[in-house]
Write a protein that holds these residues in place. Structure first.
Motif, PDB file in Angstrom:
ATOM      1  N   SER A 201     125.411 -40.975  17.176  1.00 24.28           N
ATOM      2  CA  SER A 201     125.458 -39.783  16.325  1.00 24.28           C
ATOM      3  C   SER A 201     126.510 -38.804  16.818  1.00 24.28           C
ATOM      4  CB  SER A 201     124.091 -39.095  16.293  1.00 24.28           C
ATOM      5  OG  SER A 201     123.852 -38.398  17.503  1.00 24.28           O
ATOM      6  N   GLU A 202     126.774 -37.777  16.004  1.00 28.34           N
ATOM      7  CA  GLU A 202     127.776 -36.772  16.337  1.00 28.34           C
ATOM      8  C   GLU A 202     127.334 -35.865  17.478  1.00 28.34           C
ATOM      9  OE1 GLU A 202     128.675 -34.680  12.778  1.00 28.34           O
ATOM     10  OE2 GLU A 202     129.726 -36.365  11.845  1.00 28.34           O
ATOM     11  N   SER A 203     126.080 -36.030  17.933  1.00 31.03           N
ATOM     12  CA  SER A 203     125.600 -35.215  19.050  1.00 31.03           C
ATOM     13  C   SER A 203     126.263 -35.599  20.364  1.00 31.03           C
ATOM     14  CB  SER A 203     124.078 -35.367  19.188  1.00 31.03           C
ATOM     15  OG  SER A 203     123.409 -34.971  18.014  1.00 31.03           O
ATOM     16  N   PHE A 204     126.878 -36.780  20.400  1.00 29.57           N
ATOM     17  CA  PHE A 204     127.450 -37.284  21.640  1.00 29.57           C
ATOM     18  C   PHE A 204     128.969 -37.326  21.562  1.00 29.57           C
ATOM     19  CE2 PHE A 204     123.171 -38.934  21.171  1.00 29.57           C
ATOM     20  CZ  PHE A 204     122.608 -38.567  22.379  1.00 29.57           C
ATOM     21  N   VAL A 205     129.612 -37.250  22.724  1.00 20.05           N
ATOM     22  CA  VAL A 205     131.070 -37.271  22.761  1.00 20.05           C
ATOM     23  C   VAL A 205     131.561 -38.584  22.162  1.00 20.05           C
ATOM     24  CG1 VAL A 205     131.296 -35.670  24.686  1.00 20.05           C
ATOM     25  CG2 VAL A 205     130.998 -38.109  25.151  1.00 20.05           C
ATOM     26  N   ALA A 211     131.408 -46.402  21.765  1.00 14.40           N
ATOM     27  CA  ALA A 211     130.989 -47.551  22.567  1.00 14.40           C
ATOM     28  C   ALA A 211     129.629 -48.064  22.107  1.00 14.40           C
ATOM     29  CB  ALA A 211     130.935 -47.161  24.046  1.00 14.40           C
ATOM     30  N   ALA A 212     128.723 -47.147  21.755  1.00 11.76           N
ATOM     31  CA  ALA A 212     127.410 -47.560  21.256  1.00 11.76           C
ATOM     32  C   ALA A 212     127.550 -48.354  19.960  1.00 11.76           C
ATOM     33  CB  ALA A 212     126.524 -46.338  21.052  1.00 11.76           C
ATOM     34  N   ARG A 213     128.439 -47.894  19.060  1.00 12.75           N
ATOM     35  CA  ARG A 213     128.620 -48.583  17.775  1.00 12.75           C
ATOM     36  C   ARG A 213     129.229 -49.973  17.933  1.00 12.75           C
ATOM     37  NH1 ARG A 213     129.383 -43.271  15.633  1.00 12.75           N
ATOM     38  NH2 ARG A 213     131.512 -43.211  16.452  1.00 12.75           N
ATOM     39  N   ARG A 214     129.953 -50.191  19.012  1.00 15.92           N
ATOM     40  CA  ARG A 214     130.589 -51.498  19.210  1.00 15.92           C
ATOM     41  C   ARG A 214     129.606 -52.565  19.704  1.00 15.92           C
ATOM     42  NH1 ARG A 214     135.170 -48.293  20.831  1.00 15.92           N
ATOM     43  NH2 ARG A 214     134.495 -48.325  23.013  1.00 15.92           N
ATOM     44  N   LEU A 215     128.433 -52.133  20.157  1.00 15.32           N
ATOM     45  CA  LEU A 215     127.426 -53.096  20.623  1.00 15.32           C
ATOM     46  C   LEU A 215     126.741 -53.720  19.404  1.00 15.32           C
ATOM     47  CD1 LEU A 215     125.952 -50.960  23.541  1.00 15.32           C
ATOM     48  CD2 LEU A 215     127.541 -52.879  23.723  1.00 15.32           C
ATOM     49  N   GLU A 216     126.753 -55.034  19.312  1.00 13.16           N
ATOM     50  CA  GLU A 216     126.264 -55.710  18.106  1.00 13.16           C
ATOM     51  C   GLU A 216     124.849 -56.243  18.223  1.00 13.16           C
ATOM     52  OE1 GLU A 216     129.117 -58.701  17.176  1.00 13.16           O
ATOM     53  OE2 GLU A 216     130.707 -57.269  16.662  1.00 13.16           O
ATOM     54  N   ASN A 217     124.506 -56.802  19.357  1.00 16.22           N
ATOM     55  CA  ASN A 217     123.221 -57.478  19.510  1.00 16.22           C
ATOM     56  C   ASN A 217     122.376 -56.804  20.581  1.00 16.22           C
ATOM     57  OD1 ASN A 217     123.984 -59.669  17.669  1.00 16.22           O
ATOM     58  ND2 ASN A 217     125.386 -60.271  19.320  1.00 16.22           N
ATOM     59  N   ILE A 218     121.058 -56.818  20.383  1.00 20.61           N
ATOM     60  CA  ILE A 218     120.158 -56.250  21.381  1.00 20.61           C
ATOM     61  C   ILE A 218     120.409 -56.937  22.719  1.00 20.61           C
ATOM     62  CG2 ILE A 218     117.757 -55.819  22.000  1.00 20.61           C
ATOM     63  CD1 ILE A 218     118.768 -54.361  19.474  1.00 20.61           C
ATOM     64  N   GLY A 219     120.565 -56.126  23.755  1.00 23.09           N
ATOM     65  CA  GLY A 219     120.839 -56.661  25.082  1.00 23.09           C
ATOM     66  C   GLY A 219     122.307 -56.668  25.449  1.00 23.09           C
TER      67      GLY A 219
END
Length: 312
Positions: A201-205, A211-219
Motif C-alpha cells: 500500500s501507499e503507507s510504505f516507502v 518489492a512486496a508486489r514482485r513476490l508471486e507465491n506464498i513463501g
C-alpha cells in the motif's frame, strides 16, 4: 497556569456550540484591564473554518494560547487608545481594512450556507460504473521482513549483512522466522514478529511496496531491498485478490465528494465573477508606488553588472 488550563478545558465544550450565543457578555477570563467574553471567543473562533473548529477547541493548550493572545491584544489596544493612536490616519485605514476583511469572510460564509447542492444519487452511480478501478481495493500483500538498519552501521555494512543473510535463506528458507528474531533491527518485531500487513500500500516507502508486489507465491523471499531505513529481506506470507467495493458501501462517500466539488465550483464562480470585473487602474498613481515606500537601489551599471562572469 493550572487554573488557565482548567478554564480552557471547560471552555472547549461551551465554544463548540456557541454560534448565536445569547451570553456574549459572559466573562471568560480577565487580566489587568483586559476582559475576554464569550462574544469575543465566538468572534475569534468563527475566523477558523467550520470544519476545523471542533478540532481546535478540543485541545486545551490551543484555547489557552488563544486566550493569552486575546488578552495581550486587548491590553495593548487599551494602551493605544490612551495614547490616541486610534486617531492616526494610517491606523484608521488599517481598522477600515480589518472591517472589510471581516465583512468579506462573513459574506462568503453566508454565500456558502445559502448553497443547496442538488441530488447526486444518479451521478454517483454513473461515477461508480465509469470508474470501477477507483473503487477497487488493490491486491493485498502481507509479508514478514528482516531489517538491517543504517543507523547503527554503514550502508555497506548493512548491505553485506543483508547479502550474507539472503545467501543463508537461499539454502534454507525455513530459517526466516528465527532470523527475524535474531537479526532484524525493526523494534516492532517484539510485537509483530516481522509481519507487515498490506505491505504494497501507499503507507510504505516505494522500494518496500514495490518489492512486496514482485513476490508471486506464498513463501517467496525477496533479494535485499534498499530503502531510507536500510536493507530489507521480505517473505510473502499471504495475499488477498483485488476486490471491487459494493456500490452501497461507497455510495455516500461518492455523493459527499460530488456535493463538495459542486459547492467549491459555485464558490469559485462567485469569486471569479467578482475578480473578472473590469479593473480601472490609474497608471500615473501606480507609477509612484515603488518610490512611495522607499527608493529601490538599482544595481551599478557597467561591465561588472552586464558581463557574464568568466571561469578562471
Amino acid at each position: 497556569m493550572r487554573n488557565m488550563i482548567l478554564a480552557a478545558g471547560l471552555l472547549a465544550s461551551a465554544v463548540a456550540g456557541a454560534a448565536g450565543n445569547p451570553d456574549a457578555d459572559t466573562l471568560v477570563v480577565s487580566q489587568g484591564v483586559a476582559r475576554v467574553t464569550l462574544g469575543d471567543v465566538d468572534a475569534y473562533v468563527h475566523r477558523i473554518p467550520e470544519t476545523d473548529r471542533k478540532g481546535f477547541v478540543a485541545k486545551p493548550e490551543r484555547i489557552e494560547t488563544m486566550l493569552r493572545n486575546m488578552l495581550l491584544d486587548k491590553q495593548l489596544a487599551d494602551e493605544a487608545l490612551k495614547l490616541g493612536l486610534d486617531k492616526d490616519p494610517i491606523v484608521q485605514q488599517q481598522i477600515a481594512l480589518a472591517t472589510e476583511n471581516a465583512l468579506s469572510r462573513a459574506r462568503m460564509e453566508k454565500f456558502r450556507a445559502s448553497l443547496k447542492a442538488p441530488d447526486f444519487s444518479e451521478q454517483a452511480q454513473e461515477d461508480y460504473l465509469a470508474n470501477k478501478k477507483k473503487y477497487t481495493i488493490p491486491k493485498r500483500y502481507d509479508v514478514k521482513h528482516i531489517l538491517f538498519d543504517i543507523k547503527s552501521r554503514t550502508p555497506d555494512q548493512a548491505a553485506a549483512l543483508a547479502n550474507e543473510t539472503a545467501a543463508k535463506l537461499a539454502k534454507d528458507p525455513s530459517q526466516f522466522d528465527s532470523l527475524v528474531e535474531s537479526l532484524s533491527d525493526d523494534q516492532s518485531k517484539k510485537d509483530n514478529h516481522g509481519l507487515i500487513e498490506n505491505a504494497a500500500s501507499e503507507s510504505f516507502v516505494a522500494p518496500f511496496a514495490d518489492a512486496a508486489r514482485r513476490l508471486e507465491n506464498i513463501g517467496d523471499i525477496s533479494p535485499p531491498v534498499r530503502t531510507v531505513f536500510g536493507y530489507h529481506i521480505l517473505k510473502l506470507v499471504s495475499t488477498a485478490p483485488e476486490q471491487l467495493q459494493p456500490y452501497e458501501k461507497v455510495r455516500e462517500s461518492i455523493i459527499s465528494r460530488l456535493q463538495a466539488e459542486w459547492m467549491e465550483a459555485r464558490i469559485r464562480e462567485k469569486i471569479d465573477g467578482l475578480r473578472n470585473e473590469t479593473m480601472n487602474p490609474q497608471p500615473e498613481v501606480l507609477a509612484t508606488l515603488r518610490e512611495r515606500y522607499g527608493k529601490i537601489e538599482e544595481p551599478p551599471a557597467g561591465p561588472a553588472a552586464s558581463e557574464p562572469v568568466k571561469q578562471p
